[in-house]
Design an enzyme around this catalytic site. Structure first.
Site, PDB file in Angstrom:
ATOM      1  N   ASP A 155      -2.569  -7.526   6.761  1.00 35.56           N
ATOM      2  CA  ASP A 155      -2.398  -7.081   5.392  1.00 35.56           C
ATOM      3  C   ASP A 155      -2.477  -8.352   4.531  1.00 35.56           C
ATOM      4  O   ASP A 155      -2.367  -9.467   5.040  1.00 35.56           O
ATOM      5  CB  ASP A 155      -1.057  -6.348   5.209  1.00 35.56           C
ATOM      6  CG  ASP A 155      -1.080  -5.488   3.945  1.00 35.56           C
ATOM      7  OD1 ASP A 155      -0.303  -4.518   3.881  1.00 35.56           O
ATOM      8  OD2 ASP A 155      -1.906  -5.770   3.048  1.00 35.56           O
TER       9      ASP A 155
HETATM   10  C1  GLC Z   1      -1.893  -4.513  -0.176  1.00 33.69           C
HETATM   11  C2  GLC Z   1      -1.631  -3.308   0.678  1.00 33.69           C
HETATM   12  C3  GLC Z   1      -2.791  -2.919   1.542  1.00 33.69           C
HETATM   13  C4  GLC Z   1      -4.072  -3.273   0.808  1.00 33.69           C
HETATM   14  C5  GLC Z   1      -4.134  -4.773   0.739  1.00 33.69           C
HETATM   15  C6  GLC Z   1      -5.329  -5.258  -0.085  1.00 33.69           C
HETATM   16  O1  GLC Z   1      -0.730  -5.288  -0.325  1.00 33.69           O
HETATM   17  O2  GLC Z   1      -0.450  -3.312   1.485  1.00 33.69           O
HETATM   18  O3  GLC Z   1      -2.702  -1.510   1.794  1.00 33.69           O
HETATM   19  O4  GLC Z   1      -5.193  -2.759   1.488  1.00 33.69           O
HETATM   20  O5  GLC Z   1      -2.949  -5.357   0.207  1.00 33.69           O
HETATM   21  O6  GLC Z   1      -5.179  -4.871  -1.417  1.00 33.69           O
END
Ligand code: GLC
Length: 755
Positions: free
Chosen positions: A266
């Site tokens: 993430d």
């Molecule tokens: C965010 C989310 C994830 C997302 C990523 C990119 O914090 O937790 O679901 O795809 O970062 O935006």
């Protein structure tokens, strides 16, 4: 003879010149070769630096390819509901492009509420086409985290409280996305069931709970859907960060499940140099590069899998074993997507995509209660009064990373005005909720400012309803902080902004009041007995208003079913202690600790087993027609039922019984019914939920006709996960097979004797 030989030789030489022998095109560039052949040929051509560069970001949403070899960069995009607007190189804010307004599809809680695998395939196919057209290789979605608490700010992005439902719905979505040469990146792996302190809390739970509740949807996505990517989640599981959690990524995902795709962190979820190397992380994105606090500009070389990795390779603290595995998986993803042998082109903002969004949003709409006041009947010249902020507030913008810039969003009021052109459609706000209209510099352009007091707003609404032919309240939650919003959780399940009082006041004057609750997570409805009808609407995307109007007017007969329980009150739920939620500090532990003490008793597994009354039960949803179940037959291959435990994993999907029945439409309009199959365990033995969903089929039945439904029951339906033997075991005894229209509306039951 000589002459003939000469001619043949000349011909061969000419052929060789005109089309290069396949030997001239390197295997990795040869579309005629398999992905694995191309990976095997490409890997040894890469330098160590090139391999390392594949494993971490070069911008907010991209990682390097291998420019020297013509292997393209990898581009990721949010999100599960549509293709995020282009952002600046190293920023979250949109880049201000003029060609990236997408089709906004419904939130996945709405898709789950359709209980229709065909809708999931349509959804995946459509969003996959939009991703491909926008030249994105990895779609950062779908999310399948289980609704453990109704308060989780991201329930709207997920598929409810039951692992079987989520697992059945995620597979076609993944298939649809990936047939476009786009990797679905199923998230957030795993046990990421809240937003409160999401980057600093360890989810601690036993294996039975993990394997029975929190893994199955991910396992289905990988083993049945063939997902090409998985996103590690921000939180910890049993004390280790999930973007490099050995148990989850190596033992379970890549070990037990044989996952051959990429594990993507993430954004900012990678927290440790050494663990990132050895515990199965393949692509690191979004890392806060100056000591994991604030984002430094650029700094991609400071990523855990960048210079620190190169340093460890150079001084022997790391070997190329893990590096070759990471590079192999990234190359495999590239050859499955941007360099796929069969080229894909996708499509964007097509009428078909908007039609799909509208169809899915309508099919997910749930009719909770109807005292005959729906479908709406407003005569020409009549008066329809619409009350509530959610009748006008555009909600595709906001809510976190799933926020979108869309070509258009039809709000409910506008759609109702279109649906009743001959009527006088009046709107009153009724209450003030969230007046914000922008996210990451994308703005809906609405002016939601309000100067009236709460009492004035209510007084104006009560005045407006005088002489109305029909009154519809459209409220619920929104995408602002503390509502359905990434990064925050709600604080209660009752409606915010004093909506309950407004509903009760209006219902006192208008007993036939129709209430539409637009939300992505469970809402308690203590006022339900006082109103005429209740509809659970969702964040339906671009066509949210049209879809709702289709159902309210009867153009579409509602067929959605709740993907999660609507509790009478938050306190009725299974999370009773801080230790369970939102977590506690413990002596000597750096991170917050949260214990899933409720075990497998989540959602209806809790309320049902404990006999706690709820507002509306899991699987509930009405229609404008009625259905009768008849002539059930439970055929069973008894021999297979005698599976002794533990059950070998390849036997788990062996069908041991099937229920066939006919569903008769006994009303006056065509409609669709979701027939649900639950199993109830024999008395005694290990404590188990009173019933568990093990099958469902959605069937369309014309008025007055009947349709036959058959649902197979595999061995897996009768198992529980046994921690000691680390396997699925069957408990012998007399099992009940329950068939119904919801978890609380069982129409038939049969028994199976498992020896
Ligand atoms: C965010 C989310 C994830 C997302 C990523 C990119 O914090 O937790 O679901 O795809 O970062 O935006």
């Amino acid at each position: 003879m000589k002459r003939l030989t000469a001619i043949i030789a000349l011909a061969a030489a000419a052929a060789a010149c005109s089309s290069p022998k396949t030997g001239d095109v390197p295997v990795y560039l040869d579309p005629a070769r398999s992905v694995e052949e191309r990976v095997a040929d490409a890997l040894p051509r890469l330098t160590t630096e090139e391999k390392v560069a594949l494993t971490h970001a070069q911008s907010k949403f991209s990682s390097r390819g291998v420019p020297r070899l013509g292997i393209p960069e990898v581009w990721c995009t949010d999100g599960p509901h549509g293709i995020r607007p282009e952002v600046l190189w190293d920023e979250w804010d949109q880049a201000g492009w003029t060609n990236d307004s997408c089709t906004a599809f419904p939130a996945l809680s709405c898709l789950a509420a359709t209980w229709d695998r065909d809708m999931a395939l349509l959804f995946g196919r459509s969003i996959g086409q939009e991703a491909r057209y926008r030249k994105k290789d990895i779609l950062l979605g779908p999310g399948v985290n289980i609704c453990r608490t109704p308060l989780n700010g991201r329930n709207f992005e997920y598929m409810g409280e039951d692992p079987f439902l989520a697992g059945q719905m995620v597979v076609p979505y993944v298939t649809g996305v990936q047939e476009n040469g786009v990797a679905a990146c199923v998230k957030h792996f795993a046990v990421n069931n809240q937003e409160v302190r999401r980057t600093a809390t360890s989810s601690n739970l036993d294996d039975r709970t993990l394997y029975e509740i929190y893994l199955p949807a991910f396992e289905a996505a990988v083993r049945k859907g063939g997902a090409w990517a998985i996103m590690g989640s921000y939180n910890l599981y049993n004390g280790q960060f999930n973007c490099h959690n050995k148990r989850l990524l190596l033992d379970i995902l890549k070990g037990e499940w044989g996952f051959d795709g990429v594990v993507v962190s993430d954004w900012g979820g990678c927290r440790d140099d050494d663990e990132a190397i050895v515990n199965g992380l393949d692509m690191e994105f979004g890392t806060w590069t100056n000591g994991l606090t604030g984002a430094a500009s650029d700094g991609y070389g400071n990523y855990h899998l960048a210079n620190p990795y190169l340093q460890r390779l150079a001084d022997g603290r790391a070997t190329t074993k893990e590096l070759d595995d990471k590079a192999t998986r990234v190359l495999r993803t590239i050859f499955r997507t941007s360099m796929a042998s069969e080229p894909h082109f996708g499509s964007f903002n097509s009428p078909e995509h908007y039609a799909a969004a509208r169809k899915i949003a309508a099919a997910g709409t749930v009719l909770l209660q109807n005292n005959g006041v729906l479908p709406l009947r407003v005569p020409d010249g009549g008066k329809l009064v619409v009350i509530g902020e959610n009748a006008v507030k555009k909600m595709v913008v906001g809510g976190g990373s799933s926020s979108l810039k869309t070509n258009y969003e039809i709000a409910p009021l506008e759609a109702l005005q279109e649906a009743f052109p001959g009527a006088n459609v009046v709107w009153e706000r009724g209450y003030v909720g969230d007046t914000s209209t922008s996210y990451n510099k994308v703005d809906t352009g609405q002016d939601l400012s309000e100067s009236r007091s709460a009492s004035q707003l209510l007084a104006d609404a009560l005045k407006a309803v005088e002489g109305a032919d029909a009154v519809v309240f459209i409220g619920g939650l929104n995408k602002s902080e503390g509502q359905d919003n990434e990064g925050t959780d709600r604080s209660d399940t009752i409606l915010p902004y004093g909506q309950g009082e407004v509903i009760e006041a209006i219902a006192a004057a208008v007993p036939s009041l129709v209430v539409v609750n637009i939300s992505g997570s469970p809402v308690s409805m203590p006022w339900a007995p006082k109103v005429g009808a209740i509809v659970q609407g969702w964040y339906g995307g671009s066509e949210t208003g049209h879809a709702l109007a289709d159902v309210l007017t009867g153009a579409v007969n509602p067929s959605g079913k709740l993907p999660f329980t609507l509790p009478a009150a938050l306190s009725d739920g299974p999370l009773k202690t801080e230790r369970q939620y939102p977590g506690i500090r413990e002596e000597g532990k750096e991170w917050w600790q949260e214990y899933y003490d409720e075990g497998v008793f989540v959602g209806y597994r809790w309320y049902d087993t404990k006999g706690i009354p709820v507002c509306f039960p899991f699987g509930h949803g009405l229609s404008y027609t009625t259905f009768e179940y008849a002539a059930e037959k439970l055929s069973k291959a008894a021999a297979a039922c005698s599976g002794s435990y533990p059950v070998a994993s390849d036997a788990l999907d062996k069908v041991v019984a099937s229920v066939s029945l006919s569903v008769k439409n006994t009303g006056s309009v065509d409609g669709a019914e979701v027939v649900q199959l639950y199993v109830a365990p024999p008395a005694g033995g290990v404590e188990r939920p009173a019933k568990e969903l093990r099958g469902f089929e959605k069937v369309f039945v014309e008025a007055g006709k009947a349709a036959s439904v058959s649902i197979d029951v595999p061995v897996r339906a009768f198992t529980r996960f046994d921690e000691a033997s680390h396997s699925w075991v069957v408990d012998p005894g007399e099992w009940k097979v329950l068939v119904g229209s919801s978890s609380a509306d069982i129409r038939w039951e049969g028994t199976i004797n498992v020896k």
